[in-house]
Design an enzyme around this catalytic site. Structure first.
Site, PDB file in Angstrom:
ATOM      1  N   SER A   9     -10.942  -0.992   2.829  1.00  0.00           N
ATOM      2  CA  SER A   9     -10.246  -1.121   4.123  1.00  0.00           C
ATOM      3  C   SER A   9      -9.900   0.274   4.612  1.00  0.00           C
ATOM      4  O   SER A   9      -9.227   1.028   3.914  1.00  0.00           O
ATOM      5  CB  SER A   9      -8.941  -1.907   3.967  1.00  0.00           C
ATOM      6  N   GLU A  30      -5.384   3.708   5.778  1.00  0.00           N
ATOM      7  CA  GLU A  30      -5.094   3.611   4.339  1.00  0.00           C
ATOM      8  C   GLU A  30      -5.807   4.739   3.589  1.00  0.00           C
ATOM      9  O   GLU A  30      -5.286   5.287   2.623  1.00  0.00           O
ATOM     10  CB  GLU A  30      -5.593   2.238   3.837  1.00  0.00           C
ATOM     11  N   ARG A  34       0.840  -1.217   0.000  1.00  0.00           N
ATOM     12  CA  ARG A  34       0.000   0.000   0.000  1.00  0.00           C
ATOM     13  C   ARG A  34       0.869   1.258   0.000  1.00  0.00           C
ATOM     14  O   ARG A  34       0.543   2.253   0.640  1.00  0.00           O
ATOM     15  CB  ARG A  34      -0.947   0.035   1.204  1.00  0.00           C
TER      16      ARG A  34
HETATM   17  P1  FAD Z   1      -9.052   8.492  -5.294  1.00  0.00           P
HETATM   18  O1  FAD Z   1      -9.729   8.129  -4.042  1.00  0.00           O
HETATM   19  O2  FAD Z   1      -9.744   9.384  -6.251  1.00  0.00           O
HETATM   20  O3  FAD Z   1      -7.641   9.174  -4.928  1.00  0.00           O
HETATM   21  C1  FAD Z   1      -6.799   8.575  -3.951  1.00  0.00           C
HETATM   22  C2  FAD Z   1      -5.568   9.492  -3.751  1.00  0.00           C
HETATM   23  O4  FAD Z   1      -4.790   9.527  -4.947  1.00  0.00           O
HETATM   24  C3  FAD Z   1      -5.937  10.956  -3.467  1.00  0.00           C
HETATM   25  O5  FAD Z   1      -4.976  11.444  -2.542  1.00  0.00           O
HETATM   26  C4  FAD Z   1      -5.791  11.639  -4.810  1.00  0.00           C
HETATM   27  O6  FAD Z   1      -5.482  13.023  -4.691  1.00  0.00           O
HETATM   28  C5  FAD Z   1      -4.629  10.866  -5.432  1.00  0.00           C
HETATM   29  N1  FAD Z   1      -4.730  10.799  -6.895  1.00  0.00           N
HETATM   30  C6  FAD Z   1      -5.771  10.295  -7.595  1.00  0.00           C
HETATM   31  N2  FAD Z   1      -5.488  10.277  -8.914  1.00  0.00           N
HETATM   32  C7  FAD Z   1      -4.245  10.797  -9.063  1.00  0.00           C
HETATM   33  C8  FAD Z   1      -3.398  11.015 -10.185  1.00  0.00           C
HETATM   34  N3  FAD Z   1      -3.768  10.700 -11.427  1.00  0.00           N
HETATM   35  N4  FAD Z   1      -2.176  11.546  -9.974  1.00  0.00           N
HETATM   36  C9  FAD Z   1      -1.765  11.855  -8.703  1.00  0.00           C
HETATM   37  N5  FAD Z   1      -2.531  11.662  -7.598  1.00  0.00           N
HETATM   38  C10 FAD Z   1      -3.746  11.136  -7.778  1.00  0.00           C
HETATM   39  N6  FAD Z   1      -7.592  -0.994  -2.597  1.00  0.00           N
HETATM   40  C11 FAD Z   1      -6.754  -2.045  -2.725  1.00  0.00           C
HETATM   41  O7  FAD Z   1      -5.529  -1.872  -2.851  1.00  0.00           O
HETATM   42  N7  FAD Z   1      -7.231  -3.328  -2.731  1.00  0.00           N
HETATM   43  C12 FAD Z   1      -8.539  -3.613  -2.610  1.00  0.00           C
HETATM   44  O8  FAD Z   1      -8.926  -4.769  -2.616  1.00  0.00           O
HETATM   45  C13 FAD Z   1      -9.446  -2.515  -2.479  1.00  0.00           C
HETATM   46  N8  FAD Z   1     -10.771  -2.747  -2.346  1.00  0.00           N
HETATM   47  C14 FAD Z   1     -11.631  -1.698  -2.217  1.00  0.00           C
HETATM   48  C15 FAD Z   1     -12.998  -1.968  -2.102  1.00  0.00           C
HETATM   49  C16 FAD Z   1     -13.919  -0.931  -1.974  1.00  0.00           C
HETATM   50  C17 FAD Z   1     -15.375  -1.245  -1.845  1.00  0.00           C
HETATM   51  C18 FAD Z   1     -13.461   0.418  -1.985  1.00  0.00           C
HETATM   52  C19 FAD Z   1     -14.431   1.556  -1.901  1.00  0.00           C
HETATM   53  C20 FAD Z   1     -12.090   0.696  -2.097  1.00  0.00           C
HETATM   54  C21 FAD Z   1     -11.167  -0.368  -2.196  1.00  0.00           C
HETATM   55  N9  FAD Z   1      -9.778  -0.143  -2.315  1.00  0.00           N
HETATM   56  C22 FAD Z   1      -8.919  -1.194  -2.470  1.00  0.00           C
HETATM   57  C23 FAD Z   1      -9.240   1.231  -2.287  1.00  0.00           C
HETATM   58  C24 FAD Z   1      -9.298   1.930  -3.685  1.00  0.00           C
HETATM   59  O9  FAD Z   1     -10.052   1.168  -4.576  1.00  0.00           O
HETATM   60  C25 FAD Z   1      -7.902   2.154  -4.263  1.00  0.00           C
HETATM   61  O10 FAD Z   1      -7.106   2.911  -3.369  1.00  0.00           O
HETATM   62  C26 FAD Z   1      -7.939   2.875  -5.612  1.00  0.00           C
HETATM   63  O11 FAD Z   1      -6.678   2.808  -6.239  1.00  0.00           O
HETATM   64  C27 FAD Z   1      -8.371   4.326  -5.461  1.00  0.00           C
HETATM   65  O12 FAD Z   1      -8.590   4.858  -6.757  1.00  0.00           O
HETATM   66  P2  FAD Z   1      -9.400   6.189  -6.968  1.00  0.00           P
HETATM   67  O13 FAD Z   1      -9.240   6.583  -8.399  1.00  0.00           O
HETATM   68  O14 FAD Z   1     -10.773   6.065  -6.479  1.00  0.00           O
HETATM   69  O15 FAD Z   1      -8.552   7.179  -6.039  1.00  0.00           O
HETATM   70  N1  EPU Z   2     -11.142 -10.855   9.879  1.00  0.00           N
HETATM   71  C1  EPU Z   2     -11.820 -10.986  11.073  1.00  0.00           C
HETATM   72  N2  EPU Z   2     -12.862 -10.142  11.310  1.00  0.00           N
HETATM   73  C2  EPU Z   2     -13.225  -9.179  10.423  1.00  0.00           C
HETATM   74  C3  EPU Z   2     -12.524  -9.033   9.217  1.00  0.00           C
HETATM   75  C4  EPU Z   2     -11.457  -9.901   8.963  1.00  0.00           C
HETATM   76  O1  EPU Z   2     -11.504 -11.829  11.891  1.00  0.00           O
HETATM   77  O2  EPU Z   2     -14.181  -8.449  10.699  1.00  0.00           O
HETATM   78  C5  EPU Z   2     -10.052 -11.802   9.574  1.00  0.00           C
HETATM   79  C6  EPU Z   2     -10.504 -12.756   8.453  1.00  0.00           C
HETATM   80  O3  EPU Z   2     -11.204 -13.858   8.954  1.00  0.00           O
HETATM   81  C7  EPU Z   2      -9.193 -13.160   7.834  1.00  0.00           C
HETATM   82  C8  EPU Z   2      -8.316 -11.933   8.041  1.00  0.00           C
HETATM   83  O4  EPU Z   2      -8.930 -11.127   9.043  1.00  0.00           O
HETATM   84  O5  EPU Z   2      -8.638 -14.238   8.526  1.00  0.00           O
HETATM   85  C9  EPU Z   2      -8.105 -11.128   6.764  1.00  0.00           C
HETATM   86  O6  EPU Z   2      -9.361 -10.718   6.224  1.00  0.00           O
HETATM   87  P1  EPU Z   2      -9.599 -10.563   4.634  1.00  0.00           P
HETATM   88  O7  EPU Z   2      -9.139 -11.790   3.912  1.00  0.00           O
HETATM   89  O8  EPU Z   2     -10.998 -10.102   4.445  1.00  0.00           O
HETATM   90  O9  EPU Z   2      -8.569  -9.455   4.189  1.00  0.00           O
HETATM   91  P2  EPU Z   2      -8.198  -8.075   4.835  1.00  0.00           P
HETATM   92  O10 EPU Z   2      -6.842  -8.184   5.457  1.00  0.00           O
HETATM   93  O11 EPU Z   2      -9.300  -7.585   5.713  1.00  0.00           O
HETATM   94  C10 EPU Z   2      -6.944  -7.251   2.707  1.00  0.00           C
HETATM   95  C11 EPU Z   2      -6.859  -5.939   1.983  1.00  0.00           C
HETATM   96  C12 EPU Z   2      -8.057  -5.772   1.051  1.00  0.00           C
HETATM   97  C13 EPU Z   2      -8.022  -6.918   0.030  1.00  0.00           C
HETATM   98  C14 EPU Z   2      -8.092  -8.252   0.777  1.00  0.00           C
HETATM   99  C15 EPU Z   2      -7.927  -9.433  -0.161  1.00  0.00           C
HETATM  100  C16 EPU Z   2      -5.622  -4.389   3.356  1.00  0.00           C
HETATM  101  C17 EPU Z   2      -5.677  -3.222   4.277  1.00  0.00           C
HETATM  102  N3  EPU Z   2      -6.794  -4.849   2.928  1.00  0.00           N
HETATM  103  O12 EPU Z   2      -8.108  -7.167   3.538  1.00  0.00           O
HETATM  104  O13 EPU Z   2      -7.925  -4.539   0.362  1.00  0.00           O
HETATM  105  O14 EPU Z   2      -9.109  -6.816  -0.859  1.00  0.00           O
HETATM  106  O15 EPU Z   2      -7.019  -8.319   1.761  1.00  0.00           O
HETATM  107  O16 EPU Z   2      -6.608  -9.501  -0.609  1.00  0.00           O
HETATM  108  O17 EPU Z   2      -4.533  -4.846   3.033  1.00  0.00           O
HETATM  109  C18 EPU Z   2      -8.428  -2.224   0.531  1.00  0.00           C
HETATM  110  O18 EPU Z   2      -7.203  -2.034   0.555  1.00  0.00           O
HETATM  111  O19 EPU Z   2      -9.264  -1.281   0.548  1.00  0.00           O
HETATM  112  C19 EPU Z   2      -8.928  -3.591   0.499  1.00  0.00           C
HETATM  113  C20 EPU Z   2     -10.226  -3.896   0.526  1.00  0.00           C
END
Ligand code: FAD
Ligand code: EPU
Length: 347
Positions: A233, A328, A163
């Protein structure tokens, strides 16, 4: 260029919390971005590039110009062993993943359904289900805000980590990402080592099947921002020392943790869950009932509600485990980025 004055940002970030900005500008070309940054009328105003707003919390009305990334375009070239995708920064990431698999450019399937723009993916090195953006990144094209020239950074120059990347440090507010380059090997191999993908049988497995499984797991686990505002997250999974881990393990033998070269990565969702915080609420903000790592807007949450709830989670986890969670989600204040530590002092 479409320009809106005193615009409401609630439609432009996935927490969907009402908050305003002085100007909102849709940028469709690199020249548009240059125009905004070089406009003398706006020279004293802070500026913020925004993708889909899926990783931000606006903590106050933003007293500056928000640029909405709408740079579009995809081109594909090939070499003997790889596909090379050149993707404009405003392309929608989940659509890109789906499209690439339909076209037979395989390798992005584990990163399905992550909201956001392609150009934001490098910033926190998006990751899920055992794959990170860095594993597929060939280069990142940036517009330098000092000389307004576009420069290509190699994946190595992006200094990717968990991240993390150079865009959160030395290049923060110094560049705008305008395009990314992705390299996908033609001899595709499935990556099914992570948790819920382990039950897939690698024999004859297709990328589409991995994509579908990832989508299914994500839909079951994570709330849909279109129905329940959230930014994924809220906190990162903290990395603690081996010594600290061993000490905690004596009291909590079921602690969910993974060994990494930097130390032991602990599941923040598990820590928050152990503090019995699922369903805890402040005003309209709530710790999600199914995934404790996600804070949600139940409908009428204010930014303050989310900040106060985040502070509660931070404090309780620290009290129980002596672990400091790091958020994050990016906190955007009235003029610059801020963070929970700064805001806790004002609560
Ligand atoms: P924004 O929220 O629009 O911007 C984020 C930051 O980047 C801001 O500070 C902004 O100023 C800056 N920025 C944006 N675009 C640019 C650019 N072109 N140049 C310079 N700076 C810029 N993340 C994960 O890693 N793994 C996951 O599994 C994951 N799951 C998610 C699930 C949900 C339901 C949600 C809502 C979010 C999740 N995220 C996850 C977080 C998110 O999807 C990522 O961080 C994504 O890359 C954000 O993209 P965005 O365009 O929406 O960024
Ligand atoms: N867990 C609990 N209770 C909860 C949630 C999770 O006990 O309420 C336990 C789960 O049972 C599991 C462990 O925590 O054993 C990890 O949970 P999960 O697999 O859901 O993944 P996570 O660590 O919560 C991370 C990323 C996600 C990504 C998933 C899958 C971060 C901060 N988050 O979540 O990314 O999608 O793994 O790879 O690294 C994001 O960054 O926004 C995001 C959604």
């Amino acid at each position: 260029m479409q320009i809106l004055a005193n615009a409401d940002l609630s439609r432009f970030h996935t927490f969907s919390i009402e908050q305003s900005c002085q100007y909102l500008v849709e940028v469709k070309t690199v020249d548009h971005i240059k125009d905004v940054y070089q406009n003398p009328k706006w020279s004293s105003l802070p500026k913020l590039m925004l993708g889909k707003g899926s990783n931000v919390l606006f903590t106050q009305p933003y007293q500056g110009v928000v640029l909405l990334n709408q740079l579009l375009g995809k081109t594909v070239t090939e070499t003997a062993d790889s596909w090379h995708l050149h993707i404009a920064g405003g392309e929608n990431w989940p659509d890109l993943v789906k499209w690439s698999i339909e076209q037979g450019y395989l390798g992005l399937e584990n990163l399905a359904l992550i909201p956001g723009c392609a150009g934001t993916a490098p910033i926190q090195n998006i990751g899920a289900y055992g794959v990170e953006f860095k594993d597929l990144c060939e280069y990142v094209d940036v517009l330098c805000l000092k000389n307004f020239e576009v420069k290509r950074l190699s994946a190595e120059q992006c200094e990717f980590g968990y991240r993390d990347s150079v865009f959160k440090h030395d290049l923060h507010q110094q560049v705008v990402i305008v395009a990314i380059g992705i390299k996908l090997a033609k001899n595709w191999q499935p990556n099914t080592g992570y948790g819920p993908l382990q039950t897939l049988d690698n024999n004859g497995l297709t990328a589409k099947q991995v994509f579908e499984r990832v989508c299914q797991v994500r839909i079951e686990k994570l709330p849909d921002p279109a129905k329940l505002g959230n930014a994924g997250s809220f906190f990162k999974n903290p990395i603690i020392s081996h010594q600290h881990f061993l000490k905690l393990q004596q009291t909590y033998p079921n602690m969910v943790a993974y060994s990494t070269p930097q130390g032991v990565k602990v599941a923040a969702g598990w820590l928050i869950d152990q503090c019995q915080l699922k369903g805890a609420a402040v005003g309209g903000a709530e710790v999600h009932q199914n995934q404790a790592l996600v804070l949600v807007n139940k409908g009428k949450a204010s930014s303050d509600d989310v900040v106060k709830l985040a502070a509660k989670v931070y404090c309780e986890v620290f009290k129980k485990f002596q672990i400091q969670l790091e958020h994050e989600v990016r906190f955007i204040g009235s003029h610059t980025e801020t963070n929970l530590a700064n805001l806790i002092e004002t609560l």
